[in-house]
Write a protein that holds these residues in place. Sequence first.
Motif, mmCIF file in Angstrom:
data_model
loop_
_atom_site.group_PDB
_atom_site.id
_atom_site.type_symbol
_atom_site.label_atom_id
_atom_site.label_comp_id
_atom_site.label_asym_id
_atom_site.label_seq_id
_atom_site.Cartn_x
_atom_site.Cartn_y
_atom_site.Cartn_z
ATOM 1 N N GLN A 50 -29.463 -6.463 13.202
ATOM 2 C CA GLN A 50 -30.901 -5.782 13.360
ATOM 3 C C GLN A 50 -31.668 -6.517 11.936
ATOM 4 N N ARG A 51 -31.222 -6.566 10.806
ATOM 5 C CA ARG A 51 -31.629 -7.112 9.681
ATOM 6 C C ARG A 51 -30.597 -8.074 9.099
ATOM 7 N N LYS A 70 -34.683 -23.368 14.888
ATOM 8 C CA LYS A 70 -34.576 -22.449 15.962
ATOM 9 C C LYS A 70 -33.851 -23.393 17.075
ATOM 10 N N GLN A 81 -43.560 -22.293 8.659
ATOM 11 C CA GLN A 81 -44.241 -20.918 8.087
ATOM 12 C C GLN A 81 -45.326 -21.269 7.391
ATOM 13 N N ASN A 104 -33.776 -15.710 1.960
ATOM 14 C CA ASN A 104 -34.996 -14.904 2.534
ATOM 15 C C ASN A 104 -36.171 -14.925 1.351
ATOM 16 N N CYS A 109 -39.948 -16.121 6.837
ATOM 17 C CA CYS A 109 -40.014 -16.098 8.130
ATOM 18 C C CYS A 109 -38.609 -15.495 8.534
ATOM 19 N N ASP A 111 -37.393 -12.787 7.673
ATOM 20 C CA ASP A 111 -37.626 -11.311 7.538
ATOM 21 C C ASP A 111 -38.016 -10.882 8.650
ATOM 22 N N ARG A 112 -37.414 -11.506 9.983
ATOM 23 C CA ARG A 112 -37.793 -11.136 11.136
ATOM 24 C C ARG A 112 -36.669 -11.439 11.809
ATOM 25 N N PRO A 113 -36.358 -10.656 13.192
ATOM 26 C CA PRO A 113 -34.897 -10.895 13.699
ATOM 27 C C PRO A 113 -35.004 -12.147 14.608
#
Length: 141
Positions: A50-51, A70, A81, A104, A109, A111-113
């Motif tokens: 989740q983090r 990605k 970003q 991080n 960027c 800091d998102r799932p």
Amino acid sequence: MHKIQNDGSVQDEVWVVGRNIPLGVQYYENAFAIRDTNNYRPNLDLSGFQRFQIWAFNSMDQDISVTLQKLDLGAPQNIQQWNGTAWAVAQITVPKGSTYYLLNTALPCLDRPFESLALRISASVAPTSGSITIKVVGVPN
């Protein structure tokens, strides 16, 4: 207590004193040597987090470039970003012989799932010694 997962990652179980509630911290760690200027793409399965935090340690004798990508439709795509004035590729240079760098902090960027992420790792000059270690530490879903 450490548990080795099938993918080579390690899960640490943390227990609250007096209770049998596992809080859990999972991590993945991979170290490899680069001896050329080719691109290397370790793929990270982040679907269980989740983090998370991504750390890089470069003990090689050359700086290493790390670009976030990605995985969509099987082809890695650079992640962009906002840098305050324009969109830019999410990339950082990890200096040679460095201490652990928390990616991080330089790449917000992260800091998102993400379900999955590829890191394009390369050197502009071929290293002759050392390795790069990528470590992901996270809170499981």
